[in-house]
Design a protein around this motif. Structure first.
Motif, mmCIF file in Angstrom:
data_model
loop_
_atom_site.group_PDB
_atom_site.id
_atom_site.type_symbol
_atom_site.label_atom_id
_atom_site.label_comp_id
_atom_site.label_asym_id
_atom_site.label_seq_id
_atom_site.Cartn_x
_atom_site.Cartn_y
_atom_site.Cartn_z
ATOM 1 N N ARG A 1 0.829 -1.201 0.000
ATOM 2 C CA ARG A 1 0.000 0.000 0.000
ATOM 3 C C ARG A 1 0.864 1.252 0.000
ATOM 4 O O ARG A 1 0.598 2.224 -0.709
ATOM 5 C CB ARG A 1 -0.898 -0.011 1.257
ATOM 6 N N ALA A 2 1.926 1.204 0.805
ATOM 7 C CA ALA A 2 2.836 2.355 0.855
ATOM 8 C C ALA A 2 3.505 2.549 -0.494
ATOM 9 O O ALA A 2 3.671 3.678 -0.977
ATOM 10 C CB ALA A 2 3.871 2.138 1.953
ATOM 11 N N ARG A 3 3.896 1.449 -1.106
ATOM 12 C CA ARG A 3 4.548 1.533 -2.413
ATOM 13 C C ARG A 3 3.590 2.143 -3.436
ATOM 14 O O ARG A 3 3.988 2.965 -4.249
ATOM 15 C CB ARG A 3 4.992 0.144 -2.866
ATOM 16 N N ALA A 4 2.308 1.718 -3.348
ATOM 17 C CA ALA A 4 1.321 2.235 -4.293
ATOM 18 C C ALA A 4 1.124 3.741 -4.133
ATOM 19 O O ALA A 4 0.737 4.419 -5.085
ATOM 20 C CB ALA A 4 -0.007 1.514 -4.098
ATOM 21 N N SER A 5 1.375 4.266 -2.946
ATOM 22 C CA SER A 5 1.199 5.711 -2.774
ATOM 23 C C SER A 5 2.495 6.469 -3.000
ATOM 24 O O SER A 5 2.624 7.621 -2.625
ATOM 25 C CB SER A 5 0.656 6.007 -1.375
ATOM 26 N N GLY A 6 3.491 5.787 -3.582
ATOM 27 C CA GLY A 6 4.660 6.516 -4.060
ATOM 28 C C GLY A 6 5.931 6.321 -3.266
ATOM 29 O O GLY A 6 6.968 6.874 -3.626
ATOM 30 N N LEU A 7 5.898 5.559 -2.183
ATOM 31 C CA LEU A 7 7.106 5.393 -1.380
ATOM 32 C C LEU A 7 8.030 4.355 -2.027
ATOM 33 O O LEU A 7 7.577 3.303 -2.491
ATOM 34 C CB LEU A 7 6.708 4.932 0.026
ATOM 35 N N ASP A 8 9.335 4.659 -2.057
ATOM 36 C CA ASP A 8 10.310 3.720 -2.599
ATOM 37 C C ASP A 8 10.696 2.757 -1.485
ATOM 38 O O ASP A 8 11.526 3.071 -0.637
ATOM 39 C CB ASP A 8 11.545 4.498 -3.089
ATOM 40 N N VAL A 9 10.044 1.597 -1.457
ATOM 41 C CA VAL A 9 10.257 0.676 -0.345
ATOM 42 C C VAL A 9 10.538 -0.727 -0.864
ATOM 43 O O VAL A 9 9.951 -1.185 -1.829
ATOM 44 C CB VAL A 9 9.042 0.691 0.608
ATOM 45 N N ASP A 10 11.484 -1.374 -0.196
ATOM 46 C CA ASP A 10 11.938 -2.699 -0.592
ATOM 47 C C ASP A 10 11.648 -3.658 0.560
ATOM 48 O O ASP A 10 12.088 -3.432 1.681
ATOM 49 C CB ASP A 10 13.443 -2.614 -0.880
ATOM 50 N N GLY B 1 11.858 10.711 -0.213
ATOM 51 C CA GLY B 1 12.608 10.308 -1.391
ATOM 52 C C GLY B 1 13.635 9.234 -1.117
ATOM 53 O O GLY B 1 14.159 8.623 -2.049
ATOM 54 N N ALA B 2 13.951 9.003 0.148
ATOM 55 C CA ALA B 2 14.964 7.977 0.427
ATOM 56 C C ALA B 2 14.356 6.592 0.258
ATOM 57 O O ALA B 2 13.149 6.415 0.391
ATOM 58 C CB ALA B 2 15.492 8.158 1.848
ATOM 59 N N ARG B 3 15.229 5.625 0.023
ATOM 60 C CA ARG B 3 14.749 4.265 -0.171
ATOM 61 C C ARG B 3 14.646 3.576 1.170
ATOM 62 O O ARG B 3 15.596 3.516 1.933
ATOM 63 C CB ARG B 3 15.738 3.514 -1.059
#
Lengths: 476, 224
Positions: free
Chosen positions: A227-236, A271-273
């Motif tokens: 969900r966070a990724r879908a809202s634009g966060l760069d998350v791995d 903006g950080a990963r």
């Protein structure tokens, strides 16, 4: 010997007598007592001791500077009047008055200084104590807030579980094979559950701070990350180990940690990963959320959200750590798969026992000051004791007092003087070495008169062939 | 035969709803979805009469799915079926174009009636939900009326009279005739009223007059 001792004793006794009287008055009118003593000190130098003490006390008690000036002026006038009455030598009076005023004013100023420093230190300690208390209040608030969130989550979760029961009862209501009583029972069951769910909804609404949630109640961490990724966060996301089922409270706690950590990452390092590592094992589930830090001065490493979450983790037997490491901000949480056995009456973690850090540090500082003072006084006393012991050792059986010295006459023989003269002679003169003999061929003996503390040689008796040739007072 | 696509993230809940729906021979569940995304896809593929959606689902929530389905305009009626009938959910659902809002704890017969009703183009709200909608509407209207009345209080008697007629749609000249004033005087009153009410133009002033109740029959101002 007696003269010196009697001088010293007189000083001390007079000073102590005045101090004893004045101390009773000191706290009431310190400046007035200082003024009285100042006038008396002009008459007899012994009062200077008491004056010093009183002036210092007056300075310490924080009287207004203006009244101090008035007192000093009054003292000067009083001294002048007294001297006019007693008619002493004008120059001596001037010197005495000036010295007394200096002793008074100087020591008063010193007392002032000490008082100011003390005030400053106290203010500093008070401030530290206030700050610490503030911090504790914030921490308690965060914990309470988290508890109300736990309540909200649990009500939410319960509402969903109950609605499933209602659906099953609803299906029963329409079952054709059921007898009428059964149908009625099923309906009653469903309606009771409906009322309970309605109450839970009201509770959730009351406890809620943010808008109504759209995500499922028991959202797994991977879905949250998605969900966070879908809202634009760069998350791995990295998963290790086979997923194990957790108790709802522990599951929710982990979910909240990840949610809070992701929110913080968005807020403080946009903006950080972000890297999320979720590790399942048989005993524990660990999660680590890390993101590189943008250099920002003085950020609070454990924000209020995480402070409260620590409480939530603690309640399910887990732990939470947040710290800066290698230029990244890392949040780590861990929950046991089996909740630990709770000791009866596990109270809410409140204030630390044994006093706060500030009060402990303050007490330690006070102890240090006290022991320092004791050390100083003790050293002084030890010095006095040592000097006195030295003096006793030096003057025992070695003192020739003035009357005896006067009875000794030139021409007496050593045998005649054997009873009068002390057993031991003095070894040091007033300026260090013993004075020279009166003449080269004479045998001279040096005796002390019992002066304290050095027991220096005061009298020189020179013999020639056993007969006293000269007797001198060699105190220079 | 009314076709239904059912969406809920919990399989047990889907089973429970399906159990209720299958007691009606005129209803057929053609597909089931586990999240909002899948729900939209299945509705697109099967074009059912009714889409029965839970709100709290992963990937895409039920309210967003409802918006997409309604906007697609394929004629599928959307009914939300949820645990908590929160005001925000209800409002968003209705403004998204949903035809129905039901609680999972409601009477199962209502669910069946709802499916049939919305398939025919009507709307269906479970009674508890309907009560909240009515309460919200009333609160809204009452709140606005009170607010408007308070603002109108600030006007003088004359200004209020002028405002009432303005709200009824009269021109300045007509207002002047009614109140036996010169048009210039009416203009002055109108400007003063606009300034005091803090509105930009006559239209806004008229709306305010209406909300404050100056313009219906019982205010004593006869319509033109």
């Amino acid at each position: 010997m007696r003269r010196w001792l009697s001088d010293l004793l007189r000083w001390l006794l007079l000073g102590l007598a005045v101090v004893a009287v004045a101390v009773r008055r000191r706290t009431a009118a310190p400046l007035a007592s200082a003024a009285v003593v100042m006038v008396l000190a002009v008459l007899d130098a012994a009062f200077a001791v008491a004056l010093a003490y009183l002036s210092y006390g007056a300075g310490r008690s924080r009287d207004e500077p203006r009244s101090a000036m008035g007192v000093l002026a009054g003292g000067l006038v009083g001294a002048a009047v007294l001297y006019g009455v007693v008619a002493r030598d004008g120059y001596a009076w001037l010197v005495a008055t000036v010295v007394v005023l200096l002793a008074g004013a100087l020591l008063w100023a010193f007392g002032r200084l000490v008082s100011d420093r003390q005030e400053l230190a106290m203010a500093g300690w008070r401030r530290a104590s206030d700050l610490e208390r503030e911090q504790q209040v914030v921490a308690v608030q965060a914990r309470l807030l988290e508890r109300s969130r736990i309540a909200r989550d649990l009500h939410d979760s319960l509402g969903h579980e109950l609605s499933l029961i209602a659906l099953r009862a609803g299906a029963l209501e329409l079952a054709p094979a059921l007898a009428p009583e059964g149908l009625r029972a099923a309906r009653a069951l469903r309606e009771d559950v409906a009322v309970a769910v309605e109450r839970l909804r009201a509770a959730v609404e009351m406890l809620r701070e943010e808008p109504a949630a759209m995500a499922p109640v028991h959202e797994p961490v991977p879905d949250l990350v998605e969900r966070a990724r879908a809202s634009g966060l760069d998350v791995d996301l990295r998963m290790r180990g086979r997923p194990v089922a957790l108790e709802p409270a522990a599951d929710l706690a982990l979910h909240r940690v990840v949610q809070e950590a992701l929110t913080n990452a968005v807020k403080h390092a946009p903006g950080a990963r972000v890297t999320v590592v979720l590790e399942h094992s048989r005993e524990r589930v660990d999660v680590r959320v890390s993101n590189p830090l943008t250099p920002r001065p003085g950020d609070d490493p454990v924000g209020r959200g995480l402070l409260g979450l620590r409480e939530r983790l603690r309640l399910v037997g887990g732990a939470l750590h947040a710290q800066r490491r290698d230029g990244c901000y890392v949040v780590e949480a861990s929950v046991p798969v089996r909740p630990p056995a709770r000791e009866g009456g596990q109270a809410a973690s409140g204030l630390p026992a044994g006093g706060t850090g500030t009060s402990q540090a303050h007490a330690a500082a006070r102890r240090r000051v006290r022991s320092g003072l004791l050390l100083a006084v003790g050293t002084l006393c030890a010095a006095v004791v040592v000097a006195t012991a030295f003096w006793v050792a030096k003057t025992h059986d070695a003192t020739l007092d003035r009357p005896t010295y006067d009875r000794i006459a030139v021409g007496d023989t050593r045998e005649e003087l054997a009873d009068l003269l002390p057993e031991r002679e003095a070894t040091r003169g007033w300026s260090g070495a013993l004075p020279a003999a009166a003449a080269a061929s004479l045998q001279c003996s040096f005796y002390t008169d019992g002066n304290y503390p050095g027991a220096f040689a005061s009298y020189r008796l020179c013999f020639s062939d056993g007969v006293l040739v000269s007797k001198d007072d060699v105190r220079s | 035969m009314t076709s239904v696509v059912l969406a809920d993230d919990e399989p047990l809940v889907r089973a429970g709803v399906r159990a209720i729906l299958t007691t009606d021979p005129a209803i057929r569940v053609v597909a089931e979805a586990g999240d909002g995304h899948q729900a939209v896809e299945l509705v697109y593929r099967y074009r059912p009469d009714v889409a029965l959606l839970d709100i709290r689902m992963p990937r895409l929530d039920g309210l967003s799915a409802a918006e997409q389905i309604v906007q697609a305009g394929a004629g599928t009626a959307v009914v939300l079926l949820t645990t908590f009938g929160e005001d925000t959910y209800i409002q968003r659902a209705l403004s998204a174009g949903a035809s129905g809002f039901l609680l999972k704890t409601g009477d199962p017969r209502e669910l069946l009636v709802a499916v049939h009703s919305v398939a025919e183009g009507a709307a269906f709200l479970s009674p508890r939900v309907a009560a909240r909608v009515i309460a919200a509407l009333n609160a809204d209207r009452l709140g606005r009326a009170a607010d408007a009345r308070e603002r109108v209080q600030a006007l003088s008697g004359r200004e209020r009279e002028v405002l009432a007629l303005l709200g009824a749609g009269l021109t300045n000249a007509e207002i002047g005739q009614r109140l036996f004033l010169v048009e210039g005087t009416v203009k002055a009153y109108v400007s003063a009223a606009l300034a005091r009410l803090g509105v930009r133009n006559r239209v806004q002033a008229a709306v305010l007059a209406f909300q404050a109740g100056l313009v219906d029959g019982d205010s004593g101002v006869p319509p033109p």
